[in-house]
Design a protein around this motif. Structure first.
Motif: not given
Length: 809
Positions: A771-792
């Motif tokens: 559901g998201w569009t990503t681009g550039g040199a570095a995009t990833s899923i992080s386990t540092t969570a805010h209100t959910g289990s993962y962050s972008g």
């Protein structure tokens, strides 16, 4: 049977001992003396429970059809015993070399199940040989079994043509449709059918032995009424050894069945006699069997089968017969104790001396046929089914026969035994061999007057195999069949090819409706061939039999116990059967003691052999406790009664349980959720449960659909949360009401704030960028969570040369 594995059993070759020239001998042979010990001596009965039992739907409602199999399968021999020894003795062999002047001709004579035989359920085609022909006669029906099918024939001229097919032919395992296990899936044959004249029931059995895992089975079906096309109580019993050649008999204390046991499929391990709990099986209850095994010195033994309405003296054991040496019979007494099985006994064998004989064909094959060099098997290594018992009041009598060598031909040796529970003695006997025709594969019985009939197969080098019978009146000279010989049918062909097996057994039975009419069934061949056998059913009676017989009947109830709640009713079937004379009108009445319940019968009179329905009504104010309902039948001067034990119980109150699944829901503001509400009957019957729902504290809105269910049903609980409902926990209670019974189930609802803004939207909350569009040199899923289990994460934690983007429309 439809299997190409070793099954049938034969003693194999025996020493041919010539019958010595006739010398003067006693007309009544001396009593029995002890024989060498049986393997059963001193041992206790082996007790086992039925593997499974149930009650079927009516047979007439089962979609049955004839069996199918691989044409050309013949039963093979597995030797029981290599030789049968004995020295000639001085007893007169009583060889009958002439045919009596005349015998009654057949009254009925028609084809049974065989090649091309058609009935309501289809057309039978021979798939195995020999046919193992067996049949039994009841007040209104004749039931015939063969490998591996059966049919029910009408014998009551008042309801149609005698010999017309009411049901069949169908595979025998049709009886076990829906039963499960080998009894349902196998159709292995070796069948027997017997009529239980004491209870006016039918018993049909066959074994199930294909690929046992790990055991072999005997499948037994007992009719619930006098109608062989009705429902059956069905049973399976298990054996670790192969139970070959089963032969069943009716006795007051049990159904008895004998087997030839084999281990490893081919190693003879002795004969076995098993008693089945008849009382339980007549009521469809779980049943046990008690079994004793002989040594390997004996095989092909038979249990005694009750004929007639006069029962053996109270406590009489079942009597068992077999060949001992060629100068004696082996005799056992089987006493079964259902209360204390350790007290059950299988005493014997005792040795009953007989005139010396040689087994026909040395126990094997030598019977010639017209037009072929192929010879037929004599099965002369055993006594032939049935071992028929009749109590004449002043004496008890048992008859049996087997095939013996008679000069250059084969004849039928027959015996009448008396005083079975004292010192069993041969009262009279003879070898029926009036000419050069071979006679073998016999069966013998007595009518109510003490007259005898013996059926057998016939064949010679100038005649095709046929079916004939002879007999004697009670007043004829001892040791003779004085009433001539008649043919039921002469076959149109001989059995060709390499198939030597013939018959395996036949059946002479006596009609319980008059105690006089003999019914006989056996095999014949319509034209030269190997697997084209047919069977024939014929009946006849002596005119002198029953001339002074008084009409009499028996009466029984099924079930014999009823438990009825106050305000309810119950029924029992009242059955009658002819025990002597002809079928007259039986008037029925019913009473109950002590008073309270009311009883009625419909109809209030039946023709002996028919049945009526007893209805017991228990008012709501009738006291709980035990009552006895007595049904009395009267026909002329004959009166008999049967009882039904009635237990009146308090009415059972309907009650139910209620539950929800899931029991917790998490719903965001503006959303909704569901849970399934289930009910179940916990007592009484299934009534209507009204459903209502409440929420505490107020806020969410809950509803249940449908708003009422039949106990055992379910409904759907829907919880809707408005956008302004405060977050937090709420309890939803669903209440069910049926009469005075009320029960509830709860669901805990947690209301949460809706998800909104930035990186909390979209798919990476589940660990993906869906559901998201990503681009550039570095995009990833992080386990540092805010209100959910993962962050972008856009960009990296270390310096990166370039742009990184995460975007959502």
């Amino acid at each position: 049977m439809n299997r190409s594995v070793i099954r049938k059993a034969s003693y194999g070759a025996a020493i041919a001992l010539a019958i010595i020239s006739a010398i003067v001998g006693l007309p009544h042979l001396a009593g029995a003396s002890p024989a060498h010990s049986s393997a059963a001596a001193g041992q206790h009965a082996t007790v086992s429970h039925s593997v499974k039992n149930d009650v079927s739907i009516p047979l007439r409602d089962m979609p049955g059809r004839p069996s199918s199999g691989h044409t050309g399968q013949a039963d093979n021999f597995a030797p029981l015993k290599t030789v049968r020894q004995g020295r000639p003795n001085s007893l007169n062999p009583h060889v009958q070399t002439t045919i009596g002047p005349s015998i009654a001709s057949t009254t009925n004579n028609f084809d049974g199940v065989g090649n091309g035989f058609s009935g309501p359920n289809g057309t039978f085609s021979v798939a195995s040989a020999p046919p193992d022909t067996n049949g039994a006669v009841g007040p209104q029906d004749y039931v015939q079994t063969v490998n591996s099918d059966f049919a029910v024939f009408n014998k009551d001229a008042t309801r149609g043509a005698v010999g017309s097919v009411r049901y069949g032919p169908v595979a025998i395992n049709t009886l076990w449709s829906g039963f499960g296990g080998l009894c349902q899936t196998d159709n292995d044959g070796d069948p027997t059918v017997v009529y239980d004249g004491i209870a006016n029931r039918w018993v049909i059995s066959q074994f199930a032995v294909t690929n046992p895992n790990p055991n072999y089975y005997q499948c037994i079906a007992v009719s619930t009424t006098s109608d062989p096309t009705g429902s059956y109580y069905r049973y399976s019993f298990s054996y670790t050894a192969f139970p070959d050649y089963p032969k069943m008999a009716v006795w007051p204390d049990a159904y008895y069945e004998t087997y030839n046991l084999f281990t490893g499929g081919t190693t003879f391990a002795g004969a076995e006699d098993c008693a089945f709990d008849r009382s339980s099986m007549l009521n469809g209850a779980a049943a046990t069997q008690q079994c004793f095994t002989t040594s390997t010195a004996y095989g092909g033994i038979l249990p005694s089968n009750l004929d007639g309405s006069t029962l053996p003296p109270s406590g009489s054991p079942n009597y068992v017969i077999g060949l001992d040496t060629t100068t004696s019979l082996a005799f056992w007494k089987f006493h079964v104790d259902w209360t204390t099985p350790a007290n059950s006994t299988f005493s014997g064998p005792t040795s009953i001396p007989v005139a010396s004989y040689a087994q026909a064909c040395s126990g094997g094959t030598c019977v010639p046929q017209s037009g072929t060099t192929n010879q037929l098997d004599s099965l002369a290594d055993r006594v032939m089914y049935r071992f028929a018992y009749r109590n004449f009041g002043s004496y008890e009598s048992l008859v049996v026969d087997h095939a013996v060598t008679s000069g250059s031909t084969v004849g039928m040796r027959w015996y009448e035994l008396r005083s079975p529970n004292a010192t069993p003695t041969v009262y009279q006997y003879g070898t029926y061999s009036p000419d050069s025709t071979y006679r073998w594969m016999g069966s013998i019985a007595e009518d109510a007057s003490g007259d005898m009939a013996m059926g057998f197969s016939t064949s010679s080098s100038s005649a095709h195999p046929g079916i004939s019978y002879t007999g004697r009146l009670v007043g004829d000279a001892l040791n003779t069949m004085g009433q001539g010989e008649a043919s039921i049918i002469v076959g149109g062909g001989s059995q060709t090819g390499t198939l030597t097996r013939w018959g395996d057994y036949s059946a002479m039975t006596v009609d319980p409706a008059d105690g006089c009419t003999f019914w006989y069934t056996s095999e014949y061949i319509p034209s030269n061939g190997s697997f084209n056998w047919k069977t024939r059913i014929g009946s006849f009676k002596y005119s002198s039999c029953g001339s002074t017989a008084t009409n009499d009947f028996s009466i029984s109830a099924n079930p014999t116990t009823l438990s009825v709640a106050q305000g309810s009713s119950g029924t029992s079937t009242i059955s009658t059967a002819v025990t002597s004379g002809s079928a007259g009108t039986v008037s029925l009445s019913a009473s109950v003691s002590p008073s309270g319940p009311t009883v009625s019968l419909s109809p209030t009179s039946v023709t002996a052999g028919g049945s009526s329905t007893l209805t017991v009504n228990v008012g709501s104010t009738v006291a709980t406790g035990s009552y006895t309902v007595t049904v009395t039948g009267t026909e002329g001067s004959a009166t008999h009664s049967t009882t039904v034990a009635l237990t009146v119980t308090a009415p059972v109150t309907n009650d139910f349980s209620i539950s929800a699944s899931p029991t917790t829901l998490s719903i965001a503001q503006g959303g909704s959720g569901t849970s399934t509400v289930s009910t179940a009957v916990t007592s009484g019957s299934a009534g209507t449960v009204s459903l209502s729902v409440g929420v505490s504290p107020t806020g969410p809105v809950a509803s249940v659909s449908p708003s009422s269910v039949t106990a055992g049903g379910s409904a759907t609980l829907t919880v809707t949360v408005g956008s302004t409902v405060a977050t937090g926990n709420y309890t939803v209670t669903v209440t069910g009401t049926e009469g005075s019974a009320t029960h509830s189930a709860t669901v805990t609802v947690t209301v949460t704030a809706p998800s909104s803004g930035g990186f909390t939207n979209g798919g990476f909350e589940t660990g993906t960028f869906s559901g998201w569009t990503t681009g550039g040199a570095a995009t990833s899923i992080s386990t540092t969570a805010h209100t959910g289990s993962y962050s972008g994460q856009a960009g990296s934690t270390s310096p990166t040369n370039g742009d990184s983007t995460i975007a959502q429309t």
